[in-house]
Each structure stands twice: as C-alpha cells, then as structure tokens.
Write a protein that holds these residues in place. Structure first.
Motif, PDB file in Angstrom:
ATOM      1  N   GLY A 161      97.864-104.176  38.784  1.00 52.23           N
ATOM      2  CA  GLY A 161      98.354-105.531  38.960  1.00 52.23           C
ATOM      3  C   GLY A 161      98.707-105.815  40.406  1.00 52.23           C
ATOM      4  O   GLY A 161      97.879-106.247  41.196  1.00 52.23           O
ATOM      5  N   ARG A 162      99.934-105.517  40.765  1.00 49.29           N
ATOM      6  CA  ARG A 162     100.430-105.820  42.110  1.00 49.29           C
ATOM      7  C   ARG A 162      99.578-105.174  43.203  1.00 49.29           C
ATOM      8  O   ARG A 162      99.341-105.765  44.256  1.00 49.29           O
ATOM      9  CB  ARG A 162     101.882-105.336  42.227  1.00 49.29           C
ATOM     10  N   TYR A 163      99.090-103.960  42.951  1.00 53.82           N
ATOM     11  CA  TYR A 163      98.392-103.232  44.000  1.00 53.82           C
ATOM     12  C   TYR A 163      96.873-103.217  43.806  1.00 53.82           C
ATOM     13  O   TYR A 163      96.185-102.381  44.383  1.00 53.82           O
ATOM     14  CB  TYR A 163      98.924-101.792  44.057  1.00 53.82           C
ATOM     15  N   TRP A 164      96.363-104.145  42.990  1.00 51.07           N
ATOM     16  CA  TRP A 164      94.940-104.171  42.705  1.00 51.07           C
ATOM     17  C   TRP A 164      94.102-104.262  43.982  1.00 51.07           C
ATOM     18  O   TRP A 164      93.062-103.604  44.105  1.00 51.07           O
ATOM     19  CB  TRP A 164      94.610-105.341  41.782  1.00 51.07           C
TER      20      TRP A 164
ATOM     21  N   LYS B 187      94.589-102.968  46.719  1.00 44.34           N
ATOM     22  CA  LYS B 187      94.555-101.683  47.420  1.00 44.34           C
ATOM     23  C   LYS B 187      93.687-100.651  46.702  1.00 44.34           C
ATOM     24  O   LYS B 187      93.177 -99.729  47.343  1.00 44.34           O
ATOM     25  CB  LYS B 187      95.978-101.125  47.568  1.00 44.34           C
ATOM     26  N   VAL B 188      93.562-100.760  45.383  1.00 43.44           N
ATOM     27  CA  VAL B 188      92.881 -99.712  44.621  1.00 43.44           C
ATOM     28  C   VAL B 188      91.610-100.182  43.928  1.00 43.44           C
ATOM     29  O   VAL B 188      90.973 -99.412  43.218  1.00 43.44           O
ATOM     30  CB  VAL B 188      93.837 -99.111  43.562  1.00 43.44           C
ATOM     31  N   LYS B 189      91.205-101.427  44.141  1.00 47.01           N
ATOM     32  CA  LYS B 189      90.066-101.981  43.404  1.00 47.01           C
ATOM     33  C   LYS B 189      88.772-101.212  43.651  1.00 47.01           C
ATOM     34  O   LYS B 189      87.893-101.183  42.794  1.00 47.01           O
ATOM     35  CB  LYS B 189      89.873-103.452  43.744  1.00 47.01           C
ATOM     36  N   ASP B 190      88.644-100.581  44.813  1.00 49.21           N
ATOM     37  CA  ASP B 190      87.431 -99.822  45.093  1.00 49.21           C
ATOM     38  C   ASP B 190      87.288 -98.602  44.180  1.00 49.21           C
ATOM     39  O   ASP B 190      86.191 -98.045  44.041  1.00 49.21           O
ATOM     40  CB  ASP B 190      87.410 -99.364  46.555  1.00 49.21           C
ATOM     41  N   LEU B 191      88.394 -98.182  43.567  1.00 49.64           N
ATOM     42  CA  LEU B 191      88.364 -97.037  42.659  1.00 49.64           C
ATOM     43  C   LEU B 191      87.983 -97.439  41.235  1.00 49.64           C
ATOM     44  O   LEU B 191      87.739 -96.575  40.388  1.00 49.64           O
ATOM     45  CB  LEU B 191      89.735 -96.350  42.628  1.00 49.64           C
ATOM     46  N   ALA B 192      87.939 -98.735  40.963  1.00 44.44           N
ATOM     47  CA  ALA B 192      87.773 -99.204  39.584  1.00 44.44           C
ATOM     48  C   ALA B 192      86.461 -98.736  38.965  1.00 44.44           C
ATOM     49  O   ALA B 192      86.412 -98.359  37.795  1.00 44.44           O
ATOM     50  CB  ALA B 192      87.861-100.732  39.537  1.00 44.44           C
ATOM     51  N   SER B 193      85.380 -98.767  39.733  1.00 47.84           N
ATOM     52  CA  SER B 193      84.080 -98.423  39.156  1.00 47.84           C
ATOM     53  C   SER B 193      84.004 -96.974  38.718  1.00 47.84           C
ATOM     54  O   SER B 193      83.267 -96.637  37.779  1.00 47.84           O
ATOM     55  CB  SER B 193      82.964 -98.708  40.165  1.00 47.84           C
ATOM     56  N   SER B 194      84.768 -96.089  39.363  1.00 43.99           N
ATOM     57  CA  SER B 194      84.699 -94.666  39.024  1.00 43.99           C
ATOM     58  C   SER B 194      85.872 -94.180  38.189  1.00 43.99           C
ATOM     59  O   SER B 194      85.706 -93.303  37.333  1.00 43.99           O
ATOM     60  CB  SER B 194      84.614 -93.820  40.301  1.00 43.99           C
TER      61      SER B 194
ATOM     62  N   GLU C  12      95.349-112.940  33.904  1.00 42.79           N
ATOM     63  CA  GLU C  12      96.649-112.758  34.545  1.00 42.79           C
ATOM     64  C   GLU C  12      97.528-111.822  33.732  1.00 42.79           C
ATOM     65  O   GLU C  12      98.195-110.951  34.276  1.00 42.79           O
ATOM     66  CB  GLU C  12      97.337-114.121  34.709  1.00 42.79           C
ATOM     67  N   MET C  13      97.518-111.991  32.415  1.00 40.02           N
ATOM     68  CA  MET C  13      98.348-111.153  31.568  1.00 40.02           C
ATOM     69  C   MET C  13      97.849-109.715  31.545  1.00 40.02           C
ATOM     70  O   MET C  13      98.635-108.781  31.405  1.00 40.02           O
ATOM     71  CB  MET C  13      98.386-111.713  30.144  1.00 40.02           C
ATOM     72  N   SER C  14      96.533-109.525  31.686  1.00 38.81           N
ATOM     73  CA  SER C  14      96.016-108.159  31.691  1.00 38.81           C
ATOM     74  C   SER C  14      96.579-107.376  32.860  1.00 38.81           C
ATOM     75  O   SER C  14      96.754-106.162  32.781  1.00 38.81           O
ATOM     76  CB  SER C  14      94.485-108.175  31.761  1.00 38.81           C
ATOM     77  N   ASN C  15      96.862-108.079  33.964  1.00 40.59           N
ATOM     78  CA  ASN C  15      97.498-107.421  35.097  1.00 40.59           C
ATOM     79  C   ASN C  15      98.959-107.123  34.802  1.00 40.59           C
ATOM     80  O   ASN C  15      99.465-106.045  35.085  1.00 40.59           O
ATOM     81  CB  ASN C  15      97.392-108.298  36.347  1.00 40.59           C
ATOM     82  N   LEU C  16      99.639-108.103  34.200  1.00 40.39           N
ATOM     83  CA  LEU C  16     101.067-107.921  33.929  1.00 40.39           C
ATOM     84  C   LEU C  16     101.324-106.866  32.859  1.00 40.39           C
ATOM     85  O   LEU C  16     102.378-106.232  32.850  1.00 40.39           O
ATOM     86  CB  LEU C  16     101.687-109.257  33.493  1.00 40.39           C
ATOM     87  N   THR C  17     100.390-106.700  31.948  1.00 41.84           N
ATOM     88  CA  THR C  17     100.595-105.757  30.853  1.00 41.84           C
ATOM     89  C   THR C  17      99.814-104.461  31.054  1.00 41.84           C
ATOM     90  O   THR C  17      99.680-103.667  30.131  1.00 41.84           O
ATOM     91  CB  THR C  17     100.177-106.396  29.511  1.00 41.84           C
ATOM     92  N   ALA C  18      99.279-104.236  32.248  1.00 37.73           N
ATOM     93  CA  ALA C  18      98.571-102.988  32.536  1.00 37.73           C
ATOM     94  C   ALA C  18      99.529-101.816  32.425  1.00 37.73           C
ATOM     95  O   ALA C  18     100.737-101.950  32.657  1.00 37.73           O
ATOM     96  CB  ALA C  18      97.968-103.041  33.944  1.00 37.73           C
ATOM     97  N   LEU C  19      99.003-100.657  32.064  1.00 37.93           N
ATOM     98  CA  LEU C  19      99.853 -99.477  31.919  1.00 37.93           C
ATOM     99  C   LEU C  19     100.317 -98.934  33.264  1.00 37.93           C
ATOM    100  O   LEU C  19     101.241 -98.135  33.335  1.00 37.93           O
ATOM    101  CB  LEU C  19      99.106 -98.384  31.157  1.00 37.93           C
ATOM    102  N   SER C  20      99.664 -99.359  34.326  1.00 37.29           N
ATOM    103  CA  SER C  20     100.077 -98.947  35.664  1.00 37.29           C
ATOM    104  C   SER C  20     100.173-100.171  36.564  1.00 37.29           C
ATOM    105  O   SER C  20      99.286-101.034  36.531  1.00 37.29           O
ATOM    106  CB  SER C  20      99.070 -97.961  36.261  1.00 37.29           C
ATOM    107  N   PRO C  21     101.229-100.281  37.379  1.00 38.79           N
ATOM    108  CA  PRO C  21     101.327-101.413  38.307  1.00 38.79           C
ATOM    109  C   PRO C  21     100.215-101.409  39.347  1.00 38.79           C
ATOM    110  O   PRO C  21      99.991-102.408  40.014  1.00 38.79           O
ATOM    111  CB  PRO C  21     102.702-101.219  38.958  1.00 38.79           C
ATOM    112  N   LEU C  22      99.488-100.285  39.474  1.00 44.34           N
ATOM    113  CA  LEU C  22      98.365-100.244  40.404  1.00 44.34           C
ATOM    114  C   LEU C  22      97.303-101.259  40.020  1.00 44.34           C
ATOM    115  O   LEU C  22      96.570-101.771  40.864  1.00 44.34           O
ATOM    116  CB  LEU C  22      97.746 -98.839  40.424  1.00 44.34           C
TER     117      LEU C  22
END
Length: 315
Positions: free
Chosen positions: A82-85, A87-94, A70-80
C-alpha cells in the motif's frame, strides 16, 4: 491474567492465571536487583471482541465497492503493498502470487520437457520442435488472465499446485502431440517439489532483476560522492568526542565498501532446490522406472533452472 511487578529487593515477574494452574506456581522470574519496576496489572477480558468483528464487516463491505483497488491496498497483508507500493512495485512480477503461479507453470512445463529427453521413459517420446515451442509459448506468454484462470480452477480443486496442473492440461489438450502425455506434467512430483523450486526462482529473479541492480546503483552513487568530496575536511569523532580530522569523501567510501561486501555475499548465496518426491527418496520415480538414475536426473533438472541441487531432503 494479572501481572504483578513488585518493588522488593529483587523485582519478580509473577503470573497468576484466572483459570488453570501453572506448571510450577512456586517459581517466578526474578530480574536484576537494580531494575526497579512498578506494579502493573491488566486483564485479557478488557479486549473488546466487537472491534475485530466490526473491522471484518468493514473490509467485507468494501470488497464489493467501487473502490476495490484502493481497498486492496488498505487491506493488504503487508503495508509494502500500500503505502510503499511505489518503492517495491518492481518486485511484484517475481515476488507476488502472480510470480509464484508463473514459476509453478514454468517448473511443471520444464519437468515434462525433461522427461521427454529421457530415452527410458517411452511413454513420453521426444517432442517435436513445434511441440517444444508450443510449451515454451505458454511460459513466455503467461499473463494475469492466465493467473486468474488458475485461481478460478483452484476454487474447485482447493489445491494451488493441482490447479496449475489442470490449467496446463486445459492449455494442451488441443495439441495432438502433448495431449497424449498430459498426466506426465506432474509425474512423481509432490507439491513441495514444485513449490520449493518456484520460490527459489522467485528469489533468484528478484535478486538478479531488482535487488542486485539497485544495490549496484547505490554503490556507484556513494562511490561518486566519495570521489567528489575526497578533499572536503570533516571533523571526526572517537568515543563520541571530537578527534582528528577526516574527509567527507573518506566517510562516504566506508559505506561504499561495506555495501559492496554485502552485495558480494548476497550474490554468492546459493539458492537450493530439491526434486525428490514425497519423502525425498524418489520412491515413485524408482517404482515406475527402476533403471533410471533419478537422483542424477533430479540434479540435472534443478541445476538447469539455475538453482543449487539439494540431495538430502524430506518432503
């Protein structure tokens, strides 16, 4: 620092530093005469440094708690992340650091395979089919655990690309054929040779696997609505005023066409890559093997990865 905005005939922006001197203190930036601005002043000393220190302590304490995810989301350098994961999770692998490490591994292995195909480089003889399959299996089977191993090595090397090189050496030191050429994984390369190709491959993968398909899906959906509502009347406007009628379908069609054009421009964009050593002249390559056309080899290698070759580069 104090900022004074005065309501004179021509409002001016004047900065008076609390320490030091201005390069030209007699001049100030004057705004248009019709912009009447109030006098504003503030001091940088009003910023409370304790707020930043406190936030750092909170993050450091939470990093070792049971709520790491949970904290890794809150302390991510981009809100993408966390809050918008969702929406963008398909981009994570690349597009994530995992993706970057994966493509670094791919580039290093493909470069060793390329060297093995050049007859003049006798130190790297042609690999057997079994050895080639072994190397390809490292790419195909690359996992999060492998990426974590690279990060573990990086803590020692303090160099991200060098950590990938050491990871590959560890992976291949038990293979009798590849173990003889471990030092050629990174032959004549500078880190940017590996990084620029990896970033290009990350972008190409994201475009082909996620972004362009998503655009196609959206274009198709809008096009269907354009047909469905082709005869639904709609009041149009010109200059912000009610005007001649149009149809809802036609207005949808406008956006389908616009997005299609942007999709075409994006798909046709050339992603460039370079592979020419520390200063872009293939110096180390030529020094080791002067009779090889290294610029041609580099072009073949870059284009084999699906990127456009960039011949005139620096680091």
């Amino acid at each position: 620092m104090e900022l004074n905005l005065t309501n004179n005939k021509l409002p001016c922006f004047a900065a008076t530093p609390t320490t030091g001197t201005l390069l030209n203190p007699s001049k100030s930036l004057c705004l248009a005469s019709h912009h009447q601005l109030p006098r504003v002043s503030f001091s940088l000393s009003s910023i409370d440094p304790m707020k930043l220190i406190t936030s750092r302590k909170v993050i450091a304490m939470a990093a070792g708690s049971s709520r790491d995810l949970e904290m890794s989301n809150l302390t991510a350098l981009s809100p993408l992340d966390g809050r918008y994961w969702g929406k963008v999770k398909d981009l994570a692998s690349s597009m994530s650091e995992f993706g970057l490490i994966y493509f670094r591994v791919l580039v290093e292995i493909k470069w060793l395979l390329k060297l093995s195909q050049i007859p003049e480089i006798t130190q790297v003889p042609s690999f057997s089919k079994e050895a080639e399959a072994y190397l390809q299996a490292i790419i195909d089977g690359f996992s999060v655990d492998d990426a974590l191993e690279v990060k573990k090595i990086e803590k020692v090397t303090n160099h991200d690309v060098k950590a990938v090189e050491y990871f590959l050496k560890q992976k291949c030191e038990s293979h009798p054929e590849i173990a003889k050429v471990l030092e050629f994984f990174h032959f004549a390369c500078t880190s940017e040779d590996i990084n620029n190709l990896s970033h290009g491959l990350m972008l190409r993968e994201a475009l082909s696997s996620v972004i362009l398909p998503s655009m196609d899906e959206l274009i198709n959906s809008i096009s269907l609505m354009a047909k469905e509502f082709a005869y639904v009347p709609m009041l149009s406007r010109t200059h912000g005023q009610p005007a001649s009628p149009t149809t809802l379908g036609k207005e949808f069609a406008i956006f389908a066409v616009r997005l299609s054009e942007e999709r075409r421009y994006l798909a046709e964009t050339r992603i460039k890559g370079k592979f020419a050593g520390a200063v872009g002249n293939c110096n180390a390559h030529i020094s080791a093997y002067p009779n090889i056309d290294w610029h041609h080899v580099a072009e073949e290698f870059v284009t084999s990865l699906g990127l456009t070759f960039n011949p005139y580069v620096t680091q």
